[in-house]
Structures are given as structure tokens and as C-alpha cells.
Scaffold this motif. Structure first.
Motif, short mmCIF file in Angstrom:
data_model
loop_
_atom_site.label_atom_id
_atom_site.label_comp_id
_atom_site.label_asym_id
_atom_site.label_seq_id
_atom_site.Cartn_x
_atom_site.Cartn_y
_atom_site.Cartn_z
N UNK A 44 0.72 -1.16 -0.07
CA UNK A 44 0.02 -0.13 0.09
C UNK A 44 0.80 1.26 -0.06
N UNK A 45 1.90 1.32 0.87
CA UNK A 45 2.79 2.54 0.68
C UNK A 45 3.34 2.85 -0.54
N UNK A 46 3.78 1.76 -1.41
CA UNK A 46 4.34 1.93 -2.90
C UNK A 46 3.20 2.38 -3.83
N UNK A 47 1.91 2.18 -3.30
CA UNK A 47 0.77 2.57 -4.35
C UNK A 47 0.32 3.94 -3.94
N UNK A 48 0.93 4.53 -3.02
CA UNK A 48 0.86 5.95 -2.70
C UNK A 48 -0.09 6.08 -1.50
N UNK A 49 -0.60 5.18 -0.67
CA UNK A 49 -1.65 5.44 0.45
C UNK A 49 -1.24 4.59 1.54
N UNK A 50 -1.70 4.89 2.72
CA UNK A 50 -1.49 3.93 3.92
C UNK A 50 -2.52 3.40 4.50
N UNK A 51 -2.69 2.28 5.02
CA UNK A 51 -3.79 1.46 5.41
C UNK A 51 -4.50 2.30 6.22
N UNK A 52 -5.99 2.08 6.46
CA UNK A 52 -6.58 2.63 7.39
C UNK A 52 -7.33 1.68 8.09
N UNK A 53 -8.19 1.89 9.00
CA UNK A 53 -9.01 0.92 9.63
C UNK A 53 -9.86 0.05 8.86
N UNK A 54 -10.34 0.61 7.77
CA UNK A 54 -11.11 -0.43 7.02
C UNK A 54 -10.27 -1.23 6.10
N UNK A 55 -9.05 -0.79 5.78
CA UNK A 55 -8.11 -1.85 5.14
C UNK A 55 -7.90 -3.19 5.97
N UNK A 56 -7.45 -2.64 7.14
CA UNK A 56 -7.18 -3.99 8.13
C UNK A 56 -8.48 -4.81 8.28
N UNK A 57 -9.58 -4.16 8.63
CA UNK A 57 -10.92 -4.82 8.88
C UNK A 57 -11.26 -5.55 7.76
N UNK A 58 -10.96 -5.19 6.63
CA UNK A 58 -11.30 -5.82 5.44
C UNK A 58 -10.72 -7.27 5.25
N UNK A 59 -9.23 -7.27 5.48
CA UNK A 59 -8.45 -8.20 5.63
C UNK A 59 -8.81 -9.14 6.69
N UNK A 60 -8.83 -8.61 7.85
CA UNK A 60 -9.11 -9.50 9.02
C UNK A 60 -10.40 -10.28 8.91
N UNK A 61 -11.53 -9.58 8.37
CA UNK A 61 -12.82 -10.46 7.90
C UNK A 61 -12.38 -11.34 6.81
N UNK A 62 -11.87 -11.20 5.71
CA UNK A 62 -11.33 -12.17 4.87
C UNK A 62 -10.52 -13.41 5.59
N UNK A 63 -9.71 -13.25 6.38
CA UNK A 63 -9.09 -14.29 7.09
C UNK A 63 -9.96 -15.15 7.95
N UNK A 64 -10.73 -14.25 8.77
CA UNK A 64 -11.73 -15.29 9.57
C UNK A 64 -12.66 -15.89 8.69
N UNK A 65 -13.44 -15.38 7.66
CA UNK A 65 -14.19 -16.16 6.74
C UNK A 65 -13.35 -17.31 6.21
N UNK A 66 -12.20 -17.28 6.16
CA UNK A 66 -11.42 -18.66 5.78
C UNK A 66 -10.97 -19.28 6.72
N UNK A 67 -11.40 -19.18 7.95
CA UNK A 67 -11.14 -19.91 9.12
C UNK A 67 -9.85 -19.74 9.58
N UNK A 68 -9.24 -18.52 9.55
CA UNK A 68 -7.94 -18.11 9.85
C UNK A 68 -7.74 -17.22 10.94
N UNK A 69 -8.53 -17.36 11.85
CA UNK A 69 -8.88 -16.26 13.02
C UNK A 69 -7.31 -15.91 13.64
N UNK A 70 -6.63 -17.13 14.04
CA UNK A 70 -5.38 -16.80 14.66
C UNK A 70 -4.41 -15.81 13.77
N UNK A 71 -4.48 -15.94 12.49
CA UNK A 71 -3.62 -14.92 11.87
C UNK A 71 -4.41 -13.38 11.72
#
Length: 298
Positions: free
Chosen positions: A169-196
Motif C-alpha cells: 500500500x505505501x508503494x501504491x501511494x496510500x497508507x492502510x486505514x482501519x477499513x483496510x485492516x478490517x477488510x483483511x481481518x474479515x477475509x481471514x476469519x471467513x477463511x477460518x484463519x482467525x489466529x492470523x
């Protein structure tokens, strides 16, 4: 080929009429504005789509970006099953030189298309549009990258989403925000990877990520563990309590504490310390003192 995307010869009259006089060409912006109103009113039909293509393909004037964006956004808000296909066909034909060019597609244009693809559950198409966006040399922002993260997670490519989040993301010119993290967190949890997902949450809590977790961050992780059939441990409960305290949701933090006790997990010094600090910061001094007395009695 579907009737929706068949392009009639240029000699065909643009508006279905019995008139034998040559068609009166309207400016591309006017054409798209009229089509946008038809989409919004729910009266835009496959025949209208064919006529729209016919009329635009006869134009030599570039299609204004704002008019195209308005039309695509209107399509994105409809429930028409052909909406995405029509949007893709129209944009692709014009931007590839099959008809009038699009006047400088913007980040907003691509953002609409990516969001449309995600809502239609077509993540591979969204990724293709993002690749085209990069080739166009446009500067990314959080909104469009967050949509990319959603598309990657929909495609079950959560490792790639985490890599984009943490490294690209920094190389794309923007910093992650809470929505960025929450999106990936949800994706991991939906894939049964809650520890990650919990690892990412801890990064946010330590502010290594440059943004703080919110209630969504914590509830997503806790629900992920529950969905996987795992009994949340003291660290998980403490993380959730800390999240609620950070945003001043002390009633919910207290409820998590009660749930923690009800499933047989003994609150520790970190649990009590987090809650007491949260109560003081929220101006709930009496609740903080009561909890301190409870902790001292343990």
C-alpha cells in the motif's frame, strides 16, 4: 452474442422511429445523462442499451468522464443482472477505441467499476480492472485499494490481500486505514484463519500499523474464533475488552468481562487494568473503584 451487446450498423437509425431522415446526433454527455435517468427510474431496457451503444459509436467527440461515471454509478446501484456486463462492455468498447474515446478515466471511474464487480461477486473481474488502473498510471487512494483488498478476499486470496495491506500500500501511494485492516481481518476469519487475523489485530493495537482498531476489528475476530468452534482464551477476551475501551464502549467491555467469567476464564491483572483504565478515561470513576475493589478481593 447476446442481443444486449450486438452493435447495429452505423446506418441504423439511433432511435426506433418510422422517420426516414438522418438521425440527429446528440453530444455524448447528453446521451449518457439521459440513459442515466432511465437507469435510475428503472426503465432502462436491453433495447435501450443497444440504442445507447449505436448512438455513442457514431460520435467523434470524447465521452466526458463525469457523464460516464454517473452512468456507471447508476448501473451499480441497480439490481439488474445485466448491469455489470453492460458497464464492462460499454467501458471496454469506448476505452479500446471502438467508438468515441473516454476522456481520461479517473480514479473515481475505476473505483465505481471495482466496487460494482465486488457487489456482483466477480472478484477476478475487479482484479483485472485494478491491473488496468495501474497500467493507466493513475495514483491510488485508500478507497480503491480497499476495494482491491475486498476483491482479493472474495477470491479467497487472503495471503495476497495481507501482502498488499502490509507491504504494497505505501508503494501504491496510500497508507492502510482501519477499513483496510478490517477488510483483511474479515477475509481471514471467513477463511477460518482467525489466529492470523488476531495477529493483524495486535499489530493495530500496538499502533505498528499507524491506525487503531475499532469495534469492528475486535468483534470480527471474536466471531471468527467462535465460528471455528474454538473457545476464546484470555488473550482473545483481553483484546476484545481493550478494543471496546479504546472507543469508550464500556458497557460492551463490561459485558465481555462477564462473558469471560461465565465460560470459566479467570480475568487477570491485564483484564482488570484495561477495564479500570477505560472506566477512568470514560469518566466512570465509581465503576473503576468498584472494579478495583473486586480485583483486590481476588
Amino acid at each position: 452474442m447476446s442481443r444486449l451487446y450486438s452493435i447495429a450498423p452505423a446506418a441504423i437509425f439511433l432511435r426506433r422511429s418510422s422517420s426516414t431522415s438522418p438521425p440527429s446526433l446528440r453530444a455524448p454527455g447528453v446521451v449518457l445523462d439521459a440513459a442515466t435517468e432511465r437507469v435510475r427510474s428503472g426503465t432502462f431496457s436491453p433495447e435501450d442499451a443497444r440504442d445507447l451503444f449505436d448512438e455513442l459509436l457514431l460520435q467523434a467527440t470524447p465521452v466526458p468522464g463525469h457523464a460516464l461515471n454517473g452512468f456507471l454509478a447508476a448501473l451499480a446501484r441497480t439490481t439488474c443482472s445485466d448491469g455489470l456486463s453492460l458497464a464492462v462492455a460499454l467501458f471496454s468498447r469506448m476505452s479500446r477505441g471502438h467508438g468515441p474515446p473516454v476522456a481520461s478515466p479517473t480514479v473515481h471511474t475505476y473505483g465505481i467499476l471495482l466496487g460494482f464487480c465486488c457487489r456482483a461477486r466477480q472478484p477476478d473481474l475487479a482484479l483485472a480492472f485494478f491491473s488496468r488502473f495501474l497500467r493507466a498510471g493513475l495514483n491510488a487512494n485508500c478507497l480503491i485499494v480497499n476495494t482491491l483488498l475486498k476483491a482479493l478476499c472474495q477470491a479467497k486470496r487472503t495471503d495476497e490481500a495481507a501482502d498488499v495491506l502490509l507491504h504494497r500500500m505505501p508503494h501504491l501511494g496510500c497508507e492502510p486505514d482501519a477499513i483496510s485492516y478490517n477488510t483483511v481481518i474479515k477475509g481471514l476469519c471467513d477463511g477460518s484463519r482467525s489466529n492470523r487475523a488476531l495477529e493483524l489485530l495486535r499489530m493495530m493495537a500496538k499502533q505498528e500499523a499507524g491506525c487503531s482498531p475499532d469495534v469492528v476489528s475486535y468483534t470480527t475476530v471474536i466471531h471468527g474464533f467462535l465460528k471455528e468452534g474454538e473457545k476464546p482464551n484470555v488473550i482473545t477476551f483481553n483484546s476484545l475488552i481493550d478494543g471496546y475501551c479504546l472507543v469508550g464502549k464500556m458497557q460492551k467491555a463490561s459485558r465481555v468481562h462477564d462473558d469471560m467469567v461465565s465460560v470459566g476464564i479467570e480475568p487477570g491483572a491485564i483484564t482488570y487494568g484495561t477495564l479500570i483504565d477505560g472506566y477512568f478515561k470514560a469518566g466512570m470513576v465509581d465503576a473503576a473503584l468498584t472494579l478495583f475493589q473486586e480485583m483486590s478481593a481476588c
